[in-house]
Scaffold this motif. Structure first.
Motif, mmCIF file in Angstrom:
data_model
loop_
_atom_site.group_PDB
_atom_site.id
_atom_site.type_symbol
_atom_site.label_atom_id
_atom_site.label_comp_id
_atom_site.label_asym_id
_atom_site.label_seq_id
_atom_site.Cartn_x
_atom_site.Cartn_y
_atom_site.Cartn_z
ATOM 1 N N ARG A 71 24.940 -8.374 32.118
ATOM 2 C CA ARG A 71 25.376 -7.821 33.390
ATOM 3 C C ARG A 71 24.621 -8.487 34.540
ATOM 4 N N SER A 72 25.313 -8.661 35.657
ATOM 5 C CA SER A 72 24.789 -9.465 36.755
ATOM 6 C C SER A 72 23.482 -8.934 37.314
ATOM 7 N N GLY A 73 23.274 -7.615 37.252
ATOM 8 C CA GLY A 73 22.054 -7.044 37.791
ATOM 9 C C GLY A 73 20.796 -7.502 37.083
ATOM 10 N N LEU A 74 20.933 -8.079 35.881
ATOM 11 C CA LEU A 74 19.777 -8.546 35.126
ATOM 12 C C LEU A 74 19.345 -9.958 35.512
ATOM 13 N N LEU A 75 20.058 -10.588 36.439
ATOM 14 C CA LEU A 75 19.722 -11.967 36.819
ATOM 15 C C LEU A 75 18.240 -12.137 37.145
ATOM 16 N N PRO A 76 17.637 -11.310 38.020
ATOM 17 C CA PRO A 76 16.222 -11.517 38.334
ATOM 18 C C PRO A 76 15.318 -11.421 37.117
#
Length: 218
Positions: A71-76
């Protein structure tokens, strides 16, 4: 012209491969291929992200590496703490290149899953000369060398969400086939020439450091 179609979900993308896979004996290839998801899973678990690994919408082998779409929110968190954790869990003699990117990917577990321009770009980044050179110019203590896309750097690092100092990332121009952009090199544990001469032998022409670029826009 017809109607537009729905955009696939945005995914944070991590792609890794083993340095010199073809140079290992053929009898070792299967063991190495099994090792890749094992160390990735362990790195995620060390970061408290084991559940995210288990439910990743995209998680497939490339033979000598792995493609993960979460999921994109895990990028950092792919940048910090996953990259440093991967450096720690890799065994002696096994070294990896990695790329971190973000973009729309088709979903599901079928053959067509995980397709899209973002995945193509991630593989282009992984094949780029500057990130390959990082492992060639460093010692065995450097087990992970990463290249981060311009979009991922802006969204996760400059924004502050990754919790990393932007000066840990070195900008370089990347060109692979028709793909070209400024990308950012990240090495959790630099050794060898990376310490004495930097991540690039010369500062890339026309590319500003994160600090300089921000000071001119602040």
């Amino acid at each position: 012209m017809g109607y537009g179609v729905e955009l696939p979900p945005y995914r944070a993308i991590l792609v890794v491969d083993v340095k010199g896979f073809g140079g290992w004996r053929g009898r070792d290839h299967a063991e190495l291929a099994r090792l890749v998801p094992t160390v990735l899973r362990r790195a995620f678990a060390e970061c408290g992200l084991g559940g995210e690994w288990d439910r990743a919408p995209l998680s497939v082998s490339t033979g000598d590496g792995w493609v993960l779409g979460v999921r994109s929110g895990l990028l950092p968190r792919l940048l910090n703490p996953v990259l440093p954790a991967l450096q720690e869990v890799l065994s002696d003699g096994v070294r990896m290149r990695a790329t971190v990117h973000i973009g729309p990917l088709t979903g599901g577990r079928a053959v067509e899953a995980g397709n899209g321009e973002a995945r193509v770009q991630a593989h282009r980044l992984l094949d780029a000369g500057p990130v390959r050179a990082l492992l060639d110019r460093s010692g065995p203590g450097t087990r992970v060398a990463a290249v981060v896309s311009e979009r991922a750097y802006a969204d996760a690092v400059v924004s502050g969400y990754a919790g990393d100092d932007p000066n840990l990332y070195v900008p370089v121009p990347v060109r692979v086939k028709s793909f070209a952009q400024t990308a950012y090199l990240r090495v959790p544990v630099p050794t060898g020439e990376l310490l004495s001469h930097g991540f690039t032998r010369a500062a890339p022409s026309g590319v500003q450091s994160g600090r300089t670029a921000r000071s001119r826009t602040s």
